[in-house]
Design a protein around this motif. Structure first.
Motif, short mmCIF file in Angstrom:
data_model
loop_
_atom_site.label_atom_id
_atom_site.label_comp_id
_atom_site.label_asym_id
_atom_site.label_seq_id
_atom_site.Cartn_x
_atom_site.Cartn_y
_atom_site.Cartn_z
N PHE A 1 48.87 -19.49 37.38
CA PHE A 1 48.46 -20.75 37.99
C PHE A 1 47.40 -20.53 39.07
N ARG A 2 47.38 -19.35 39.66
CA ARG A 2 46.30 -19.08 40.63
C ARG A 2 44.95 -19.03 39.94
N TYR A 3 44.90 -18.62 38.68
CA TYR A 3 43.65 -18.60 37.94
C TYR A 3 43.11 -20.01 37.68
N THR A 4 43.95 -21.03 37.84
CA THR A 4 43.47 -22.39 37.64
C THR A 4 42.73 -22.92 38.86
N TRP A 5 42.76 -22.17 39.95
CA TRP A 5 42.10 -22.60 41.19
C TRP A 5 40.59 -22.62 41.03
N ARG A 6 39.95 -23.42 41.83
CA ARG A 6 38.49 -23.49 41.84
C ARG A 6 37.89 -22.22 42.42
N THR A 7 38.55 -21.63 43.37
CA THR A 7 38.00 -20.47 44.07
C THR A 7 38.52 -19.17 43.48
N ALA B 1 48.72 -27.79 44.98
CA ALA B 1 49.55 -28.35 43.92
C ALA B 1 48.95 -28.09 42.55
N ILE B 2 49.80 -28.06 41.55
CA ILE B 2 49.40 -27.93 40.15
C ILE B 2 49.47 -29.31 39.50
#
Length: 689
Positions: free
Chosen positions: A203-209, A442-443
């Motif tokens: 889920f961290r890979y879904t972040w913009r940064t 949040a996801i």
């Protein structure tokens, strides 16, 4: 464009590569997309025999130029040399349109590094593994099961809205049931059998940064929803060791000369407070000296009653040890593989979450304390402290009242001594009692429901304070142990959380975070000011790698390492030194990314600043946390407050149909294989998370 906005961006001698650079400049003068021309040269750079240093300097120069052009720095050629002016988006944004443009520019500046991680085979393999369906507990599961069903979630919330207002909160308690789960090493999810750290990573890979791991203490969290099957992820968070130097934060706490002066020259400042400060300074001095292995540096008499001679002797010891350190590094030339290992890499996996509770042996501590690096640090710290003691002894008891303390501060010697002791106290606190929020959000689809505010609020819960204490209660402080020559364990009383916004405008997630507490008072996230806009985030990993290679070649050693104790922010120091090695003048003009960020602080106790300044040893927390029941009760209180303050107004807002957005959320399209792996870069940008 004003003349002063132009900055010369020109390398020192690059030998035969000068011709290639001149040809590139001619292209840049007329190019619609200057970045593409630089990219073409980097893909197939010219090579000349026996010109290794010139080649390294030229290639490093082009990498930096490419990154700056990506940031929309504007090139201009004058008299055969290249000048760059800062991007227009760095001007202060005030109206909605300019703020939007600023945010977009910051996002674009980070997209290249973020997108490159998905080109890494190990990352792609990890994503595919997490999305592959497998059997567990007579069910077929994948990471998809941990993404909430938007239609189911919206239906539950709609039921709450359809009930009488007096019953809505009760129904909401059944509709979303958040809980905080620490990501512990080798611990698996009970519903999917995935490792918790793999879930967090996905889920961290879904972040913009992009995410870059940091050294020091870290603690990771998932926020989950017990109201849905498989308990999907509401959000993720992580705390990491605090930045050592952050002026806006330190001003508020009282760790800067400016803050100290404002305090003692305030018209309400009285003798009682001056006495407290004076005793704190003396106690800090004693504790700081006790933290140092003084063997072979000074004897007990010299420490108790220092004179200028021992201070000069320690200064010379420091100088000699630093010289020995450089000579040792030159003899131990690092290979390219070692350089990459200690340098900057994309986080292909989470840092090791396991806390090593095996305390370093006395032999190891003693050996490390006597090597050149730490002996230099011991000598430096000791002469600074003995200099402060010499000043305080010469003033005897004359600084225990308001006017005496002011008089001491006005003198150059007293000013220097007090600043030394303020820094000494800060060193004892910043690595133990402060943590930074390094990941928080949040996801989907919970982000639509202000789940980011929930995640932020939960980081202030007694559960986090307690779990941080349990994780590090027997953890030796790395640098302190090396300076002391034995294992140094300090009680991990978490008192303050800090973070910075991604943009210069207010963060919708952090704005207006307030939690009234049962014991009285209000736990509140504070806007403390702005950063100064320096950093290395606008330079890609490959750029930093080429700058490091140039440094290693020109210095015949890697003199800037990621080793604890070598110095703060090795990444930024490496970039600055690398730019200087390229030959760039006014390096700070280019290490200043000009994207100032808001500094936020979250005091976790009512006497937070007094505790951090060393004026009290006992933090007074906002919530009672004597046992597990009280800790759980406090966490539940925060969740209930979020439901009332944020969730209910969000879904009942007359101007926004948030539930239709939640219901239409397609978790299949949220998968990373769909969002990232199946698309390439378009126009040099990646899509928005």
């Amino acid at each position: 464009m004003t003349e002063s906005s132009l900055n010369l961006f020109w390398p020192s001698s690059i030998g035969p590569y000068q011709t290639d650079l001149d040809q590139l400049l001619k292209c840049l003068e007329t190019a619609n997309s200057p970045v593409n021309h630089v990219e073409c040269v980097l893909k197939n750079p010219p090579q000349y025999p026996s010109k290794k240093e010139d080649e390294l300097r030229f290639v490093a120069y082009l990498h930096v130029l490419r990154d700056l052009l990506r940031q929309k720095w504007e090139p201009q050629v004058r008299q055969g040399k290249l000048y760059l002016s800062p991007p227009k988006w760095t001007k202060k944004a005030s109206d909605p349109d300019s703020i939007k443009q600023h945010k977009k520019a910051v996002q674009n500046s980070l997209d290249w590094e973020r997108s490159s991680q998905f080109e890494n085979p190990s990352v792609r393999k990890f994503i595919q593994k997490m999305e592959r369906t497998r059997s567990f507990g007579n069910k077929q599961v994948s990471i998809r099961n941990l993404i909430a069903d938007g239609e189911m979630l919206a239906g539950k919330l709609q039921t709450a809205l359809a009930t009488h207002p007096s019953k809505q909160i009760e129904i909401l308690q059944e509709s979303i049931q958040p809980y905080l789960q620490q990501v512990e090493p080798k611990k698996r999810c009970s519903y999917t059998y995935f490792f918790l750290q793999d879930i967090w990573r996905y889920f961290r890979y879904t972040w913009r940064t992009p995410y870059n791991s940091t050294p020091g203490r870290q603690i990771f969290y998932l926020v989950r929803d017990g109201a849905q099957p498989f308990h999907p992820i509401i959000g993720i968070a992580a705390l990491g060791s605090s930045l050592v130097q952050l002026t806006a934060r330190d001003d508020v706490i009282g760790w800067t000369p400016t803050a100290f002066a404002e305090r003692i020259f305030d018209e309400k400042f009285e003798d009682e407070e001056a006495n407290l400060i004076a005793n704190t300074l003396i106690q800090t001095l004693s504790l700081a000296i006790d933290d140092i292995d003084t063997s072979k540096l000074a004897n007990a008499s010299q420490i108790e009653f220092p004179d200028p001679a021992i201070i000069e002797q320690l200064k010379q010891t420091e100088k000699d040890c630093r010289k020995s350190r450089i000579e040792w590094l030159k003899k131990k030339q690092l290979s390219e593989e070692q350089q990459e290992l200690t340098g900057d890499q994309l986080p292909l996996q989470l840092p090791n979450l396991q806390v090593d509770r095996t305390l370093p042996s006395p032999e190891v501590c003693t050996q490390n304390a006597t090597d050149a690096l730490y002996k230099a640090k011991r000598a430096h710290a000791l002469w600074k402290l003995l200099d402060a003691r010499l000043v305080l002894l010469s003033n005897d008891q004359n600084f225990f009242d308001a006017e005496g303390l002011r008089e001491l501060w006005r003198s150059s010697d007293g000013h220097r001594a007090i600043c030394t002791l303020i820094r000494a106290n800060k060193k004892r606190k910043v690595g133990i009692n402060l943590m930074d929020i390094i990941v928080c959000g949040a996801i989907a689809p919970y982000n639509i429901l202000l789940g980011g505010k929930l995640v932020t609020m939960l980081l202030a819960s007694p559960q986090v304070i307690d779990e941080y204490s349990r994780k590090y209660d027997q953890h030796a402080s790395t640098i302190a142990s090396q300076l002391k020559g034995e294992a140094v364990i300090r009680e991990p009383k978490l008192a303050f959380l800090g973070t910075t916004s991604l943009y210069a405008s207010n963060s919708s997630q952090y704005n207006r975070i307030r939690i009234p507490t049962p014991l009285g008072g209000e736990l509140r996230l504070l806007n403390m000011g702005f950063t100064k806009g320096y950093g290395s985030v606008h330079f890609g990993v490959d750029t930093r790698t080429h700058l490091a290679k140039l440094l290693a070649h020109t210095n015949s050693a890697q003199l800037i390492n990621n080793r604890f104790g070598e110095g703060v922010n090795p990444k930024l120091r490496r970039v600055g030194a690398g730019l200087a090695a390229v030959g760039i003048s006014s390096v700070d003009r280019f290490t200043k990314h000009r994207s100032k960020r808001i500094v936020y602080g979250l005091p976790l106790c009512t006497n937070c600043y007094e505790f951090l300044r060393g004026e009290t040893d006992v933090p007074q927390y906002y919530f009672s946390m004597k046992n597990e029941d009280e800790i759980q009760s406090a966490t539940d209180f925060i969740i209930d407050f979020w439901r009332t303050r944020w969730l209910l107004p969000r879904i009942t807002h007359p101007d926004f149909d948030q539930l239709s957005k939640v219901a239409s959320f397609d978790r299949g399209k949220f998968l990373l294989s769909v969002r990232e792996l199946q698309k390439g870069r378009e126009d040099g940008q990646s899509s928005e998370s």
